[in-house]
Design a protein around this motif. Structure first.
Motif, PDB file in Angstrom:
ATOM      1  N   ASP A  16      36.470  33.259  54.147  1.00  0.00           N
ATOM      2  CA  ASP A  16      35.021  33.047  54.149  1.00  0.00           C
ATOM      3  C   ASP A  16      34.292  34.139  53.372  1.00  0.00           C
ATOM      4  OD1 ASP A  16      34.962  30.606  55.632  1.00  0.00           O
ATOM      5  OD2 ASP A  16      35.388  31.760  57.441  1.00  0.00           O
ATOM      6  N   ARG A  17      34.693  35.392  53.548  1.00  0.00           N
ATOM      7  CA  ARG A  17      34.088  36.500  52.794  1.00  0.00           C
ATOM      8  C   ARG A  17      34.323  36.307  51.294  1.00  0.00           C
ATOM      9  NH1 ARG A  17      36.606  42.460  53.194  1.00  0.00           N
ATOM     10  NH2 ARG A  17      38.265  41.279  52.189  1.00  0.00           N
ATOM     11  N   SER A  18      35.537  35.921  50.926  1.00  0.00           N
ATOM     12  CA  SER A  18      35.864  35.728  49.515  1.00  0.00           C
ATOM     13  C   SER A  18      35.141  34.513  48.934  1.00  0.00           C
ATOM     14  CB  SER A  18      37.370  35.600  49.343  1.00  0.00           C
ATOM     15  OG  SER A  18      37.992  36.811  49.725  1.00  0.00           O
ATOM     16  N   LYS A  19      35.024  33.453  49.720  1.00  0.00           N
ATOM     17  CA  LYS A  19      34.274  32.277  49.262  1.00  0.00           C
ATOM     18  C   LYS A  19      32.830  32.663  48.960  1.00  0.00           C
ATOM     19  CE  LYS A  19      32.657  27.748  50.850  1.00  0.00           C
ATOM     20  NZ  LYS A  19      32.647  26.817  52.002  1.00  0.00           N
ATOM     21  N   PHE A  21      31.706  35.621  48.153  1.00  0.00           N
ATOM     22  CA  PHE A  21      31.696  36.485  46.974  1.00  0.00           C
ATOM     23  C   PHE A  21      31.787  35.659  45.693  1.00  0.00           C
ATOM     24  CE2 PHE A  21      33.987  38.831  43.666  1.00  0.00           C
ATOM     25  CZ  PHE A  21      33.151  39.934  43.517  1.00  0.00           C
ATOM     26  N   TYR A  22      32.792  34.803  45.609  1.00  0.00           N
ATOM     27  CA  TYR A  22      33.001  34.054  44.367  1.00  0.00           C
ATOM     28  C   TYR A  22      31.923  32.991  44.131  1.00  0.00           C
ATOM     29  CZ  TYR A  22      37.415  36.379  43.463  1.00  0.00           C
ATOM     30  OH  TYR A  22      38.359  37.328  43.174  1.00  0.00           O
ATOM     31  N   ALA A  23      31.439  32.352  45.183  1.00  0.00           N
ATOM     32  CA  ALA A  23      30.419  31.312  45.005  1.00  0.00           C
ATOM     33  C   ALA A  23      29.024  31.904  44.829  1.00  0.00           C
ATOM     34  CB  ALA A  23      30.445  30.353  46.198  1.00  0.00           C
ATOM     35  N   ASP A  24      28.606  32.753  45.761  1.00  0.00           N
ATOM     36  CA  ASP A  24      27.225  33.235  45.756  1.00  0.00           C
ATOM     37  C   ASP A  24      26.984  34.408  44.820  1.00  0.00           C
ATOM     38  OD1 ASP A  24      26.829  31.277  47.649  1.00  0.00           O
ATOM     39  OD2 ASP A  24      26.859  32.665  49.348  1.00  0.00           O
ATOM     40  N   ARG A  25      27.959  35.267  44.669  1.00  0.00           N
ATOM     41  CA  ARG A  25      27.752  36.448  43.821  1.00  0.00           C
ATOM     42  C   ARG A  25      28.236  36.233  42.388  1.00  0.00           C
ATOM     43  NH1 ARG A  25      28.997  41.691  47.512  1.00  0.00           N
ATOM     44  NH2 ARG A  25      27.855  41.000  49.359  1.00  0.00           N
ATOM     45  N   VAL A  26      29.446  35.701  42.231  1.00  0.00           N
ATOM     46  CA  VAL A  26      29.986  35.521  40.883  1.00  0.00           C
ATOM     47  C   VAL A  26      29.487  34.215  40.264  1.00  0.00           C
ATOM     48  CG1 VAL A  26      32.108  35.458  39.495  1.00  0.00           C
ATOM     49  CG2 VAL A  26      31.994  36.932  41.507  1.00  0.00           C
ATOM     50  N   GLY A  27      29.172  33.211  41.086  1.00  0.00           N
ATOM     51  CA  GLY A  27      28.599  31.972  40.569  1.00  0.00           C
ATOM     52  C   GLY A  27      29.573  30.846  40.323  1.00  0.00           C
ATOM     53  N   PHE A  28      30.778  30.927  40.903  1.00  0.00           N
ATOM     54  CA  PHE A  28      31.743  29.839  40.772  1.00  0.00           C
ATOM     55  C   PHE A  28      31.297  28.655  41.639  1.00  0.00           C
ATOM     56  CE2 PHE A  28      35.854  32.471  39.770  1.00  0.00           C
ATOM     57  CZ  PHE A  28      35.210  33.083  38.705  1.00  0.00           C
ATOM     58  N   THR A  29      31.683  27.449  41.251  1.00  0.00           N
ATOM     59  CA  THR A  29      31.401  26.235  42.017  1.00  0.00           C
ATOM     60  C   THR A  29      32.512  25.996  43.023  1.00  0.00           C
ATOM     61  OG1 THR A  29      30.268  25.262  40.126  1.00  0.00           O
ATOM     62  CG2 THR A  29      31.047  23.733  41.833  1.00  0.00           C
ATOM     63  N   VAL A  30      32.136  25.709  44.265  1.00  0.00           N
ATOM     64  CA  VAL A  30      33.125  25.388  45.294  1.00  0.00           C
ATOM     65  C   VAL A  30      33.519  23.924  45.123  1.00  0.00           C
ATOM     66  CG1 VAL A  30      33.602  25.231  47.767  1.00  0.00           C
ATOM     67  CG2 VAL A  30      32.140  27.080  46.881  1.00  0.00           C
ATOM     68  N   LEU A 121      33.768  43.932  30.334  1.00  0.00           N
ATOM     69  CA  LEU A 121      33.328  44.553  31.577  1.00  0.00           C
ATOM     70  C   LEU A 121      34.350  44.183  32.638  1.00  0.00           C
ATOM     71  CD1 LEU A 121      32.006  42.258  33.685  1.00  0.00           C
ATOM     72  CD2 LEU A 121      30.175  42.350  32.024  1.00  0.00           C
ATOM     73  N   THR A 122      34.328  44.900  33.736  1.00  0.00           N
ATOM     74  CA  THR A 122      35.275  44.630  34.817  1.00  0.00           C
ATOM     75  C   THR A 122      34.553  44.611  36.155  1.00  0.00           C
ATOM     76  OG1 THR A 122      35.813  46.980  35.040  1.00  0.00           O
ATOM     77  CG2 THR A 122      37.225  45.679  33.576  1.00  0.00           C
ATOM     78  N   PHE A 123      35.156  43.905  37.113  1.00  0.00           N
ATOM     79  CA  PHE A 123      34.678  43.937  38.494  1.00  0.00           C
ATOM     80  C   PHE A 123      35.857  43.619  39.403  1.00  0.00           C
ATOM     81  CE2 PHE A 123      34.014  39.480  37.317  1.00  0.00           C
ATOM     82  CZ  PHE A 123      34.406  38.773  38.451  1.00  0.00           C
ATOM     83  N   GLU A 124      35.681  43.896  40.689  1.00  0.00           N
ATOM     84  CA  GLU A 124      36.699  43.597  41.695  1.00  0.00           C
ATOM     85  C   GLU A 124      36.102  42.750  42.796  1.00  0.00           C
ATOM     86  OE1 GLU A 124      38.244  47.276  43.215  1.00  0.00           O
ATOM     87  OE2 GLU A 124      39.524  47.589  41.463  1.00  0.00           O
ATOM     88  N   ASP A 125      36.943  41.916  43.394  1.00  0.00           N
ATOM     89  CA  ASP A 125      36.504  41.166  44.569  1.00  0.00           C
ATOM     90  C   ASP A 125      36.628  42.079  45.798  1.00  0.00           C
ATOM     91  OD1 ASP A 125      39.152  41.025  45.572  1.00  0.00           O
ATOM     92  OD2 ASP A 125      39.376  38.899  45.125  1.00  0.00           O
ATOM     93  N   PRO A 126      36.227  41.611  46.985  1.00  0.00           N
ATOM     94  CA  PRO A 126      36.269  42.471  48.169  1.00  0.00           C
ATOM     95  C   PRO A 126      37.656  42.999  48.537  1.00  0.00           C
ATOM     96  CG  PRO A 126      34.843  40.590  48.580  1.00  0.00           C
ATOM     97  CD  PRO A 126      35.530  40.344  47.257  1.00  0.00           C
ATOM     98  N   ASP A 127      38.718  42.346  48.074  1.00  0.00           N
ATOM     99  CA  ASP A 127      40.073  42.811  48.374  1.00  0.00           C
ATOM    100  C   ASP A 127      40.633  43.732  47.296  1.00  0.00           C
ATOM    101  OD1 ASP A 127      41.022  41.569  50.925  1.00  0.00           O
ATOM    102  OD2 ASP A 127      40.356  39.763  49.877  1.00  0.00           O
ATOM    103  N   GLY A 128      39.923  43.888  46.185  1.00  0.00           N
ATOM    104  CA  GLY A 128      40.412  44.738  45.106  1.00  0.00           C
ATOM    105  C   GLY A 128      41.119  43.999  43.986  1.00  0.00           C
ATOM    106  N   ASN A 129      41.105  42.652  44.019  1.00  0.00           N
ATOM    107  CA  ASN A 129      41.626  41.895  42.875  1.00  0.00           C
ATOM    108  C   ASN A 129      40.708  42.177  41.686  1.00  0.00           C
ATOM    109  OD1 ASN A 129      43.816  40.342  44.167  1.00  0.00           O
ATOM    110  ND2 ASN A 129      42.140  39.468  45.365  1.00  0.00           N
ATOM    111  N   GLY A 130      41.293  42.561  40.547  1.00  0.00           N
ATOM    112  CA  GLY A 130      40.505  43.009  39.409  1.00  0.00           C
ATOM    113  C   GLY A 130      40.344  41.960  38.334  1.00  0.00           C
ATOM    114  N   TRP A 131      39.122  41.805  37.855  1.00  0.00           N
ATOM    115  CA  TRP A 131      38.768  40.830  36.830  1.00  0.00           C
ATOM    116  C   TRP A 131      38.268  41.527  35.575  1.00  0.00           C
ATOM    117  CZ3 TRP A 131      38.836  35.443  37.394  1.00  0.00           C
ATOM    118  CH2 TRP A 131      39.198  34.990  38.664  1.00  0.00           C
ATOM    119  N   VAL A 132      38.520  40.926  34.428  1.00  0.00           N
ATOM    120  CA  VAL A 132      38.015  41.381  33.139  1.00  0.00           C
ATOM    121  C   VAL A 132      37.153  40.250  32.578  1.00  0.00           C
ATOM    122  CG1 VAL A 132      38.632  42.053  30.781  1.00  0.00           C
ATOM    123  CG2 VAL A 132      40.078  42.766  32.698  1.00  0.00           C
TER     124      VAL A 132
END
Length: 143
Positions: A16-19, A21-30, A121-132
């Protein structure tokens, strides 16, 4: 025969926390949030304009011959955008801790945009998975 990359599993501790993050903060579609079998929940999300999605899984055993990744171990998954500064502003505006825009120069990484294909640019999700995130030429988005 085409081989298309359609789904990348992202190992997380709290679905739920990751959902959020990715939906509301990063802007991915569920695309999916469902218990697909007893005790097996899958959340699938897709970046805007992409055919490839991410999947976060709970209760899913590893496929034969594979291993389950630990949360935070996925690093370097790359997204491409046509305006790196706008992407950074959007992420930061939604509360994502995001690096400055950087490019690879003669002495290594340097702040600011570089030439074509050389702004990141880079960012991490709440668990530390790293994105470029990389800026790609806009004419590629029209293919």
């Amino acid at each position: 025969m085409n081989w298309t990359l359609e789904v990348v599993p992202v190992p997380v501790t709290d679905l739920d926390r990751s959902k959020e993050f990715y939906a509301d903060r990063v802007g991915f579609t569920v695309d999916l949030d469902d218990e697909v079998a007893p005790g097996v929940r899958i959340i699938q999300l897709t970046p805007p304009g992409s055919r490839c999605s991410i999947a976060m899984l709970q209760g899913m055993p590893a496929a034969p011959g594979t291993k389950v990744m630990a949360p935070g171990t996925l690093q370097g998954l790359q997204l491409c955008v046509t305006d790196i500064e706008a992407a950074r502003a959007k992420l930061a505006g939604r509360g994502v801790e995001v690096s400055p825009v950087r490019h690879l120069g003669e002495a290594g990484w340097a702040d600011g945009k570089g030439g074509t294909w050389n702004s990141f640019l880079t960012f991490e999700d709440p668990d530390g998975n790293g994105w470029v995130v990389q800026e790609a030429p806009s004419e590629l988005s029209e293919r």
